[in-house]
Design a protein around this motif. Structure first.
Motif, PDB file in Angstrom:
ATOM      1  N   MET A 122       0.941  -1.205  -0.084  1.00 13.99           N
ATOM      2  CA  MET A 122       0.089  -0.051   0.078  1.00 13.99           C
ATOM      3  C   MET A 122       0.881   1.263  -0.187  1.00 13.99           C
ATOM      4  SD  MET A 122      -2.714   1.081   3.029  1.00 13.99           S
ATOM      5  CE  MET A 122      -2.756   2.656   3.610  1.00 13.99           C
ATOM      6  N   GLY A 123       0.693   1.999  -0.877  1.00 16.68           N
ATOM      7  CA  GLY A 123       1.648   3.314  -1.075  1.00 16.68           C
ATOM      8  C   GLY A 123       1.325   3.911  -2.425  1.00 16.68           C
ATOM      9  N   PRO A 124       2.075   5.150  -2.734  1.00 17.07           N
ATOM     10  CA  PRO A 124       1.954   5.881  -3.630  1.00 17.07           C
ATOM     11  C   PRO A 124       2.409   5.106  -5.004  1.00 17.07           C
ATOM     12  CG  PRO A 124       3.736   6.506  -2.563  1.00 17.07           C
ATOM     13  CD  PRO A 124       3.160   5.606  -1.739  1.00 17.07           C
ATOM     14  N   PRO A 125       1.882   5.700  -6.086  1.00 16.88           N
ATOM     15  CA  PRO A 125       2.284   4.731  -7.502  1.00 16.88           C
ATOM     16  C   PRO A 125       3.757   4.279  -7.676  1.00 16.88           C
ATOM     17  CG  PRO A 125       0.934   6.743  -8.093  1.00 16.88           C
ATOM     18  CD  PRO A 125       1.330   6.719  -6.658  1.00 16.88           C
ATOM     19  N   GLN A 126       4.790   5.204  -6.931  1.00 21.24           N
ATOM     20  CA  GLN A 126       6.094   4.742  -7.088  1.00 21.24           C
ATOM     21  C   GLN A 126       6.404   3.700  -6.436  1.00 21.24           C
ATOM     22  OE1 GLN A 126       4.950   7.782  -6.264  1.00 21.24           O
ATOM     23  NE2 GLN A 126       6.181   8.930  -4.830  1.00 21.24           N
ATOM     24  N   ILE A 151      -1.776  -1.094  -3.567  1.00 23.69           N
ATOM     25  CA  ILE A 151      -3.178  -0.647  -3.113  1.00 23.69           C
ATOM     26  C   ILE A 151      -2.664   0.953  -3.125  1.00 23.69           C
ATOM     27  CG2 ILE A 151      -4.824  -0.522  -1.372  1.00 23.69           C
ATOM     28  CD1 ILE A 151      -3.647  -3.434  -0.594  1.00 23.69           C
ATOM     29  N   THR A 152      -3.455   1.797  -3.810  1.00 22.56           N
ATOM     30  CA  THR A 152      -3.214   3.002  -3.891  1.00 22.56           C
ATOM     31  C   THR A 152      -4.464   4.035  -4.004  1.00 22.56           C
ATOM     32  OG1 THR A 152      -1.346   4.723  -4.933  1.00 22.56           O
ATOM     33  CG2 THR A 152      -2.566   3.085  -6.515  1.00 22.56           C
ATOM     34  N   ASP A 153      -4.251   5.155  -3.156  1.00 22.72           N
ATOM     35  CA  ASP A 153      -5.666   6.037  -3.556  1.00 22.72           C
ATOM     36  C   ASP A 153      -5.185   7.199  -2.544  1.00 22.72           C
ATOM     37  OD1 ASP A 153      -8.259   7.137  -3.158  1.00 22.72           O
ATOM     38  OD2 ASP A 153      -8.914   5.257  -4.057  1.00 22.72           O
ATOM     39  N   ARG A 154      -5.576   8.368  -3.090  1.00 28.48           N
ATOM     40  CA  ARG A 154      -5.332   9.721  -2.106  1.00 28.48           C
ATOM     41  C   ARG A 154      -6.316   9.229  -0.908  1.00 28.48           C
ATOM     42  NH1 ARG A 154      -2.486  13.444  -3.673  1.00 28.48           N
ATOM     43  NH2 ARG A 154      -1.804  13.713  -5.705  1.00 28.48           N
ATOM     44  N   ARG A 155      -7.355   8.646  -1.078  1.00 32.83           N
ATOM     45  CA  ARG A 155      -8.143   8.520   0.131  1.00 32.83           C
ATOM     46  C   ARG A 155      -7.164   7.764   1.384  1.00 32.83           C
ATOM     47  NH1 ARG A 155     -13.669   6.511  -2.907  1.00 32.83           N
ATOM     48  NH2 ARG A 155     -11.956   6.026  -4.628  1.00 32.83           N
ATOM     49  N   PHE A 156      -6.332   7.022   0.994  1.00 36.07           N
ATOM     50  CA  PHE A 156      -5.475   6.392   2.065  1.00 36.07           C
ATOM     51  C   PHE A 156      -4.327   7.399   2.539  1.00 36.07           C
ATOM     52  CE2 PHE A 156      -6.051   2.631  -0.880  1.00 36.07           C
ATOM     53  CZ  PHE A 156      -7.491   2.237  -0.580  1.00 36.07           C
ATOM     54  N   GLY A 157      -4.406   8.318   2.172  1.00 33.40           N
ATOM     55  CA  GLY A 157      -3.158   9.391   2.396  1.00 33.40           C
ATOM     56  C   GLY A 157      -3.292   9.675   4.062  1.00 33.40           C
ATOM     57  N   GLY A 158      -2.283   9.848   4.840  1.00 33.29           N
ATOM     58  CA  GLY A 158      -2.191  10.092   6.358  1.00 33.29           C
ATOM     59  C   GLY A 158      -2.671   9.190   7.182  1.00 33.29           C
ATOM     60  N   ALA A 159      -2.647   7.905   6.387  1.00 31.00           N
ATOM     61  CA  ALA A 159      -3.118   6.779   7.336  1.00 31.00           C
ATOM     62  C   ALA A 159      -2.055   6.454   8.399  1.00 31.00           C
ATOM     63  CB  ALA A 159      -3.275   5.340   6.618  1.00 31.00           C
ATOM     64  N   LEU A 215      -5.318  -1.743  -6.975  1.00 32.93           N
ATOM     65  CA  LEU A 215      -6.419  -1.427  -6.462  1.00 32.93           C
ATOM     66  C   LEU A 215      -6.712  -0.100  -5.799  1.00 32.93           C
ATOM     67  CD1 LEU A 215      -6.721  -4.972  -4.539  1.00 32.93           C
ATOM     68  CD2 LEU A 215      -7.395  -4.460  -6.743  1.00 32.93           C
ATOM     69  N   ASN A 216      -7.799   0.377  -5.839  1.00 37.13           N
ATOM     70  CA  ASN A 216      -8.169   1.763  -5.063  1.00 37.13           C
ATOM     71  C   ASN A 216      -9.240   1.524  -3.951  1.00 37.13           C
ATOM     72  OD1 ASN A 216     -10.711   1.995  -6.450  1.00 37.13           O
ATOM     73  ND2 ASN A 216      -9.673   3.254  -7.906  1.00 37.13           N
ATOM     74  N   ALA A 217      -9.797   2.451  -3.250  1.00 40.86           N
ATOM     75  CA  ALA A 217     -10.756   2.536  -2.431  1.00 40.86           C
ATOM     76  C   ALA A 217     -12.044   1.768  -2.732  1.00 40.86           C
ATOM     77  CB  ALA A 217     -10.666   3.885  -1.672  1.00 40.86           C
ATOM     78  N   ASP A 218     -12.234   1.834  -4.041  1.00 39.74           N
ATOM     79  CA  ASP A 218     -13.371   1.419  -4.791  1.00 39.74           C
ATOM     80  C   ASP A 218     -13.412  -0.160  -5.219  1.00 39.74           C
ATOM     81  OD1 ASP A 218     -14.660   3.884  -4.462  1.00 39.74           O
ATOM     82  OD2 ASP A 218     -13.573   4.634  -6.242  1.00 39.74           O
ATOM     83  N   PHE A 239     -12.312  -2.574  -3.070  1.00 35.74           N
ATOM     84  CA  PHE A 239     -12.874  -3.606  -2.190  1.00 35.74           C
ATOM     85  C   PHE A 239     -13.839  -3.010  -1.006  1.00 35.74           C
ATOM     86  CE2 PHE A 239      -8.463  -2.337  -1.791  1.00 35.74           C
ATOM     87  CZ  PHE A 239      -8.505  -1.665  -0.380  1.00 35.74           C
ATOM     88  N   PRO A 240     -14.585  -3.764  -0.724  1.00 35.55           N
ATOM     89  CA  PRO A 240     -15.537  -2.995   0.407  1.00 35.55           C
ATOM     90  C   PRO A 240     -14.706  -2.400   1.694  1.00 35.55           C
ATOM     91  CG  PRO A 240     -15.939  -5.420   0.262  1.00 35.55           C
ATOM     92  CD  PRO A 240     -14.454  -5.210  -0.530  1.00 35.55           C
ATOM     93  N   VAL A 241     -14.963  -1.160   1.825  1.00 33.01           N
ATOM     94  CA  VAL A 241     -14.231  -0.359   3.026  1.00 33.01           C
ATOM     95  C   VAL A 241     -15.406   0.728   3.595  1.00 33.01           C
ATOM     96  CG1 VAL A 241     -11.888  -0.362   2.341  1.00 33.01           C
ATOM     97  CG2 VAL A 241     -13.338   1.276   1.340  1.00 33.01           C
ATOM     98  N   ASP A 242     -15.129   1.033   4.889  1.00 37.35           N
ATOM     99  CA  ASP A 242     -15.903   1.915   5.657  1.00 37.35           C
ATOM    100  C   ASP A 242     -15.011   3.260   5.467  1.00 37.35           C
ATOM    101  OD1 ASP A 242     -16.719   4.016   7.464  1.00 37.35           O
ATOM    102  OD2 ASP A 242     -16.671   2.523   9.023  1.00 37.35           O
ATOM    103  N   PRO A 243     -15.336   4.367   4.543  1.00 42.02           N
ATOM    104  CA  PRO A 243     -14.531   5.271   4.176  1.00 42.02           C
ATOM    105  C   PRO A 243     -14.116   6.136   5.592  1.00 42.02           C
ATOM    106  CG  PRO A 243     -16.778   5.504   3.100  1.00 42.02           C
ATOM    107  CD  PRO A 243     -17.013   4.350   3.797  1.00 42.02           C
ATOM    108  N   GLN A 244     -14.766   5.892   6.453  1.00 43.11           N
ATOM    109  CA  GLN A 244     -14.576   6.741   7.913  1.00 43.11           C
ATOM    110  C   GLN A 244     -13.236   6.038   8.361  1.00 43.11           C
ATOM    111  OE1 GLN A 244     -15.995   9.283   9.074  1.00 43.11           O
ATOM    112  NE2 GLN A 244     -17.292   9.133   7.076  1.00 43.11           N
ATOM    113  N   ARG A 245     -12.865   4.976   8.101  1.00 44.60           N
ATOM    114  CA  ARG A 245     -11.778   4.267   8.599  1.00 44.60           C
ATOM    115  C   ARG A 245     -10.634   4.119   7.582  1.00 44.60           C
ATOM    116  NH1 ARG A 245     -13.407  -1.515  11.138  1.00 44.60           N
ATOM    117  NH2 ARG A 245     -11.420  -1.291  11.865  1.00 44.60           N
ATOM    118  N   LEU A 246     -10.596   5.050   6.560  1.00 47.58           N
ATOM    119  CA  LEU A 246      -9.618   5.282   5.632  1.00 47.58           C
ATOM    120  C   LEU A 246      -8.608   6.475   6.095  1.00 47.58           C
ATOM    121  CD1 LEU A 246     -11.199   4.519   2.403  1.00 47.58           C
ATOM    122  CD2 LEU A 246      -9.971   2.749   3.767  1.00 47.58           C
ATOM    123  N   GLY A 247      -7.337   6.581   5.580  1.00 46.91           N
ATOM    124  CA  GLY A 247      -6.300   7.543   5.737  1.00 46.91           C
ATOM    125  C   GLY A 247      -6.518   8.500   7.103  1.00 46.91           C
ATOM    126  N   LEU A 248      -6.441   9.542   7.107  1.00 47.18           N
ATOM    127  CA  LEU A 248      -6.454  10.576   8.206  1.00 47.18           C
ATOM    128  C   LEU A 248      -7.459  10.373   9.020  1.00 47.18           C
ATOM    129  CD1 LEU A 248      -4.087  12.447   9.340  1.00 47.18           C
ATOM    130  CD2 LEU A 248      -5.225  14.339   8.098  1.00 47.18           C
TER     131      LEU A 248
END
Ligand SMILES: Cc1cc2nc3c(=O)[nH]c(=O)nc-3n(C[C@H](O)[C@H](O)[C@H](O)COP(=O)(O)OP(=O)(O)OC[C@H]3O[C@@H](n4cnc5c(N)ncnc54)[C@H](O)[C@@H]3O)c2cc1C
Length: 262
Positions: A62-66, A85-93, A204-207, A209-218
């Motif tokens: 899980m990380g940025p594209p690089q 597994i990459t998505d801006r919504r995961f930032g600050g996790a 893969l991004n946040a769409d 697989f099933p996730v609760d958006p409140q539990r992602l990232g910051l």
């Protein structure tokens, strides 16, 4: 066939690390990135299982594209599949949001064993592996330095503990976290290096697989870094040996008074 997933993390090469002297934060620009050393131990064990039992090995990061770079490195070592597994919504996790995201993705796959490094050299918490095990309700063994598989459903695992070693048996599916020091990760081989760039990384991004958006990232991170700083340089201490407790107490008192601390 044994299906093994190995969690690998891209980290800054700490021998090259620089810190912003004012903010105390890590300067990531221009710092080379590497695969976390303990994760190479986990990968090596997975590849030994592939050699011995024909296991199918998937590396997940899980990380940025690089971070794709460490998946290519894993391909060149002999890994079969790579997932980014990459998505801006995961930032600050923090570790909890990171392990939640990784677990939710892993849930959608058919796995027998999930491996991780014991600890990442940048975050250094050693929490992500055990947290994944908790979230997926898997038995876990940490600080692993040797594993044997009975060819059916049981692993015999040697773990390193402060006082020596512990040997435990665990049924699969399970989660293990590894020490780099126990393994000599294989070098990339020419055939796999050539193939590494032809293999496709699954993104893969946040769409996906099933996730609760409140539990992602910051948003999904209950911990907060208040301040980070480097330890200042310290002068060498002086060792006073063979003092009685009374002499030692008087000496400490004297030194503290000398420095106007008391
Ligand atoms: C409040 C807060 C905010 C943060 N914000 C950011 C941020 O904005 N950007 C940022 O880069 N970091 C951020 N971090 C750091 C981030 O939380 C950690 O990098 C991450 O959770 C992994 O923790 P760790 O490095 O301690 O890993 P450890 O728990 O020490 O790692 C153990 C093992 O887990 C596996 N693992 C760990 N992370 C991953 C991963 N990403 N993918 C695959 N496997 C993995 C590896 O096998 C690793 O060896 C933040 C941390 C906190 C507390």
């Amino acid at each position: 066939m044994l299906k093994i997933f190995v969690c690998i993390k891209q980290v800054p090469d700490t021998t090259e690390i620089k810190l912003d002297p004012v903010k105390g934060t890590l300067i990531r620009d221009g710092v080379p990135s590497i695969m976390n050393p303990d994760d190479k131990g986990a990968l090596e064990q997975a590849l030994l299982f592939k050699d011995q039992f024909g296991a199918e090995v998937t590396a997940v990061t899980m990380g940025p594209p690089q971070a794709t770079a460490i998946l290519r490195e894993a391909f060149a070592m002999g890994v079969d599949h790579g997932i980014l597994i990459t998505d801006r919504r995961f930032g600050g996790a923090d570790t909890l949001a990171t392990s939640y995201t990784l677990s939710q993705a892993l849930r959608t796959f058919d796995y027998d064993i999930i491996l991780a490094g014991r600890q990442a050299i940048d975050g250094d918490t050693a929490q992500v592996g055990p947290q994944i095990a908790e979230q997926l309700d898997l038995p876990q063994v940490t600080y692993v330095e040797h594993v044997e598989y009975d060819g059916k459903d049981k692993l015999t695992v040697r773990r390193n503990v402060e006082e020596g070693h512990e040997v435990v048996e665990v049924k699969i599916p399970c989660m293990l976290t590894f020490l780099a020091s126990a393994y000599n990760p294989r070098y990339m081989n020419v055939k796999d290096i050539m193939g590494a760039f032809n293999k496709e990384v699954t993104i893969l991004n946040a769409d996906s697989f099933p996730v609760d958006p409140q539990r992602l990232g910051l948003k999904g991170s209950p911990t907060n870094v208040k301040r980070s700083f480097t330890k200042g340089a310290k002068a060498m201490g002086v060792l006073h040996e063979d003092l009685t407790p009374e002499e030692a107490a008087n000496l400490i008192l004297e030194k503290l008074q000398e420095k106007f601390i008391i």
